[in-house]
Design a protein around this motif. Structure first.
Motif, mmCIF file in Angstrom:
data_model
loop_
_atom_site.group_PDB
_atom_site.id
_atom_site.type_symbol
_atom_site.label_atom_id
_atom_site.label_comp_id
_atom_site.label_asym_id
_atom_site.label_seq_id
_atom_site.Cartn_x
_atom_site.Cartn_y
_atom_site.Cartn_z
ATOM 1 N N ALA A 9 0.846 -1.338 0.015
ATOM 2 C CA ALA A 9 0.062 0.119 -0.035
ATOM 3 C C ALA A 9 0.853 1.231 -0.006
ATOM 4 O O ALA A 9 1.900 1.283 0.566
ATOM 5 C CB ALA A 9 -0.903 -0.028 1.238
ATOM 6 N N ASP A 10 0.210 2.575 -0.480
ATOM 7 C CA ASP A 10 0.947 3.776 -0.299
ATOM 8 C C ASP A 10 0.681 4.356 1.056
ATOM 9 O O ASP A 10 -0.543 4.901 1.291
ATOM 10 C CB ASP A 10 0.381 4.512 -1.415
ATOM 11 C CG ASP A 10 0.825 5.925 -1.122
ATOM 12 O OD1 ASP A 10 1.675 6.102 -0.515
ATOM 13 O OD2 ASP A 10 0.342 6.926 -2.363
ATOM 14 N N LEU A 11 1.545 4.266 1.675
ATOM 15 C CA LEU A 11 1.447 4.738 3.327
ATOM 16 C C LEU A 11 1.054 6.173 3.309
ATOM 17 O O LEU A 11 0.879 6.717 4.404
ATOM 18 C CB LEU A 11 2.535 4.220 4.049
ATOM 19 C CG LEU A 11 2.795 2.745 4.316
ATOM 20 C CD1 LEU A 11 4.029 2.457 5.186
ATOM 21 C CD2 LEU A 11 1.736 2.205 4.879
ATOM 22 N N SER A 12 1.508 7.022 2.367
ATOM 23 C CA SER A 12 1.260 8.509 2.063
ATOM 24 C C SER A 12 -0.413 8.687 2.004
ATOM 25 O O SER A 12 -0.604 9.954 1.923
ATOM 26 C CB SER A 12 2.079 9.231 1.187
ATOM 27 O OG SER A 12 1.737 8.747 -0.066
ATOM 28 N N ALA A 13 -1.173 8.012 1.814
ATOM 29 C CA ALA A 13 -2.497 8.067 1.305
ATOM 30 C C ALA A 13 -3.146 8.841 2.601
ATOM 31 O O ALA A 13 -3.177 8.464 3.827
ATOM 32 C CB ALA A 13 -3.210 6.752 1.115
ATOM 33 N N ARG A 14 -4.191 9.568 2.083
ATOM 34 C CA ARG A 14 -5.022 10.384 3.146
ATOM 35 C C ARG A 14 -6.433 9.602 3.230
ATOM 36 O O ARG A 14 -6.714 8.802 2.434
ATOM 37 C CB ARG A 14 -5.327 11.755 2.368
ATOM 38 C CG ARG A 14 -4.047 12.611 2.454
ATOM 39 C CD ARG A 14 -3.123 12.883 3.453
ATOM 40 N NE ARG A 14 -4.106 13.584 4.507
ATOM 41 C CZ ARG A 14 -3.767 14.030 5.723
ATOM 42 N NH1 ARG A 14 -2.474 13.614 6.193
ATOM 43 N NH2 ARG A 14 -4.694 14.699 6.521
ATOM 44 N N PRO A 15 -6.966 10.015 4.228
ATOM 45 C CA PRO A 15 -8.350 9.371 4.510
ATOM 46 C C PRO A 15 -9.469 9.484 3.422
ATOM 47 O O PRO A 15 -9.349 10.323 2.700
ATOM 48 C CB PRO A 15 -8.617 9.940 5.801
ATOM 49 C CG PRO A 15 -8.177 11.206 5.812
ATOM 50 C CD PRO A 15 -6.784 11.024 5.160
ATOM 51 N N LEU A 16 -10.252 8.506 3.298
ATOM 52 C CA LEU A 16 -11.285 8.622 2.311
ATOM 53 C C LEU A 16 -12.269 9.545 2.778
ATOM 54 O O LEU A 16 -12.945 10.473 1.896
ATOM 55 C CB LEU A 16 -11.865 7.151 2.153
ATOM 56 C CG LEU A 16 -11.070 6.194 1.469
ATOM 57 C CD1 LEU A 16 -11.896 4.803 1.371
ATOM 58 C CD2 LEU A 16 -10.611 6.576 0.032
ATOM 59 N N ASP A 17 -12.576 9.626 4.174
ATOM 60 C CA ASP A 17 -13.466 10.511 4.831
ATOM 61 C C ASP A 17 -12.786 11.951 5.089
ATOM 62 O O ASP A 17 -12.095 12.052 5.827
ATOM 63 C CB ASP A 17 -14.017 10.026 6.046
ATOM 64 C CG ASP A 17 -15.082 10.842 6.562
ATOM 65 O OD1 ASP A 17 -15.348 12.100 6.256
ATOM 66 O OD2 ASP A 17 -15.962 10.404 7.213
ATOM 67 N N ALA A 18 -12.981 13.013 4.309
ATOM 68 C CA ALA A 18 -12.292 14.224 4.290
ATOM 69 C C ALA A 18 -12.543 14.990 5.312
ATOM 70 O O ALA A 18 -11.927 16.204 5.997
ATOM 71 C CB ALA A 18 -12.564 14.997 2.984
ATOM 72 N N ALA A 19 -13.687 14.538 6.070
ATOM 73 C CA ALA A 19 -14.248 15.235 7.451
ATOM 74 C C ALA A 19 -13.019 14.596 8.707
ATOM 75 O O ALA A 19 -13.209 15.640 9.491
ATOM 76 C CB ALA A 19 -15.435 15.019 7.560
ATOM 77 N N LYS A 20 -12.278 13.871 8.489
ATOM 78 C CA LYS A 20 -11.676 13.232 9.366
ATOM 79 C C LYS A 20 -10.211 13.778 9.525
ATOM 80 O O LYS A 20 -9.867 14.355 8.603
ATOM 81 C CB LYS A 20 -11.325 11.685 9.313
ATOM 82 C CG LYS A 20 -12.855 10.851 9.442
ATOM 83 C CD LYS A 20 -12.351 9.404 9.260
ATOM 84 C CE LYS A 20 -13.435 8.552 9.884
ATOM 85 N NZ LYS A 20 -13.316 7.082 9.668
ATOM 86 N N PHE A 21 -9.518 13.634 10.637
ATOM 87 C CA PHE A 21 -8.396 14.231 10.899
ATOM 88 C C PHE A 21 -8.075 15.751 10.459
ATOM 89 O O PHE A 21 -7.105 16.011 9.829
ATOM 90 C CB PHE A 21 -7.296 13.409 10.294
ATOM 91 C CG PHE A 21 -7.337 11.888 10.336
ATOM 92 C CD1 PHE A 21 -6.909 11.271 11.575
ATOM 93 C CD2 PHE A 21 -7.932 10.955 9.558
ATOM 94 C CE1 PHE A 21 -6.838 10.022 12.131
ATOM 95 C CE2 PHE A 21 -8.196 9.718 10.004
ATOM 96 C CZ PHE A 21 -7.605 9.254 11.269
ATOM 97 N N ARG A 22 -9.033 16.503 10.841
ATOM 98 C CA ARG A 22 -8.916 17.921 10.509
ATOM 99 C C ARG A 22 -8.350 19.105 11.711
ATOM 100 O O ARG A 22 -7.590 19.821 11.682
ATOM 101 C CB ARG A 22 -10.142 18.478 9.797
ATOM 102 C CG ARG A 22 -10.516 17.655 8.591
ATOM 103 C CD ARG A 22 -11.786 18.131 7.806
ATOM 104 N NE ARG A 22 -11.867 19.566 7.754
ATOM 105 C CZ ARG A 22 -11.737 20.106 6.446
ATOM 106 N NH1 ARG A 22 -11.325 19.363 5.487
ATOM 107 N NH2 ARG A 22 -11.873 21.470 6.278
ATOM 108 N N ASP A 23 -9.077 18.540 12.815
ATOM 109 C CA ASP A 23 -9.061 19.375 14.051
ATOM 110 C C ASP A 23 -8.140 18.476 14.908
ATOM 111 O O ASP A 23 -8.428 17.531 15.367
ATOM 112 C CB ASP A 23 -10.315 19.524 14.737
ATOM 113 C CG ASP A 23 -10.180 20.533 15.841
ATOM 114 O OD1 ASP A 23 -9.162 20.398 16.628
ATOM 115 O OD2 ASP A 23 -11.230 21.307 16.063
#
Length: 313
Positions: A9-23
């Protein structure tokens, strides 16, 4: 260099749910985000630069022959951090890249760490950049220095799908040289999806026996990672739910020094997996970087909390 499709896998991938990991303080659901305090700086990683002789398919730090996003750390810069780490009672110094031996100061940096009594761990692909330093490197072999060689699998085909055609023989030859030269040798590998840990370890053991190589410092296996998987955010309640302690996380016992291109001086980041994200840049000194780390990134969940991984020995 051309690459075949990789099973990793590409370990640099961002989450599918864009609402996560923001705050950094709360999750998308409004729950208090988990954090990790530094209980002791047991391992200090020095990133020697992101340049590498390879451009692997799923390199989490995107190292390549052209990526100098993190430039070479100099001997003088490394020594300043070694002195600070020694005063803090740090046990281990790890060198990572890129390929550490692309850095012309690599052997002097290893020698400086050994001279200060640290255990030293070097992550390398054991190919041409390392081999050009054989004469200078060989006298440093001993119980305090471990060379960890990356073999992405115990089969040539899978390794070369990740690292490129022709890389297997060169890596194995470098591994054999290290073993014959008397270095403490470790190997870092990965399990294929669907392959059990026992199967992977047995495969590597057969390989080492066939090659006549002594891997006396162990085999470190990283679990398969699914870049498409939507991972949960880690809340304060997760520690009890998962029966885990924050003290077991990498950022409870380690930090990494990086020098971004264009920067006047290096700085310290929370984790070997997150050298680019500015929210994990903690300051220019180890003292500055002693605060808690908010687990506000997919890697925190995917790789560390849920994956149970650690880069150190």
């Amino acid at each position: 260099m051309a690459h075949n499709p990789s099973p990793f896998a590409d370990l640099s991938a961002r989450p599918l749910d864009a609402a996560k990991f923001r705050d950094p303080l709360v999750t998308a659901k409004g729950e208090r985000r988990a954090s990790v305090a530094l209980r002791a700086l047991e391992t200090l990683w020095l990133n020697t630069g992101t340049l590498c002789n390879l451009a692997c398919t799923s390199c989490y730090i995107a190292s390549s022959p052209r990526n100098d996003a993190l430039v070479y750390l100099s001997l003088a810069e490394a020594v300043a951090y070694l002195e600070e780490a020694a005063a803090l009672g740090t046990r281990e110094i790890g060198f990572t890249g890129g390929e550490p031996f692309m850095n012309p100061d690599m052997v002097p940096m290893i020698a400086a760490a050994l001279a200060r009594g640290f255990d030293v761990l070097v992550l390398t692909n054991a190919m041409r950049p390392m081999r050009r330093f054989e004469a200078a490197l060989a006298p440093l072999a001993g119980p305090k220095l471990t060379m960890r060689v990356s073999l992405d699998h115990h089969s040539q085909s899978v390794h070369e799908a990740e690292r490129g055609a022709g890389t297997w023989a060169k890596a194995v030859d470098g591994l054999r040289w290290l073993s014959e030269a008397g270095f403490r040798v470790a190997v870092a590998g990965r399990q294929l999806p669907g392959e059990t840990e026992a199967e992977a370890r047995a495969g590597y053991q057969r390989l080492f026996e066939a090659l006549g190589i002594t891997v006396d410092a162990g085999l470190v296996l990283f679990p398969p990672m699914d870049a498409a998987a939507d991972v949960p955010e880690i809340t304060e309640a997760c520690w009890d739910i998962l029966h885990l302690s924050p003290d077991a996380m990498m950022c409870a016992s380690s930090r990494m020094v990086v020098k971004p291109r264009g920067a006047d001086r290096p700085h310290v980041v929370a984790c070997t997996l997150l050298p680019y994200d500015p929210q994990f840049a903690l300051g220019e000194t180890l003292a500055d970087a002693s605060g808690k780390v908010m687990l506000n990134h997919p890697h925190c969940a995917k790789f560390c909390v849920l994956g149970g991984a650690s880069c150190s020995g």
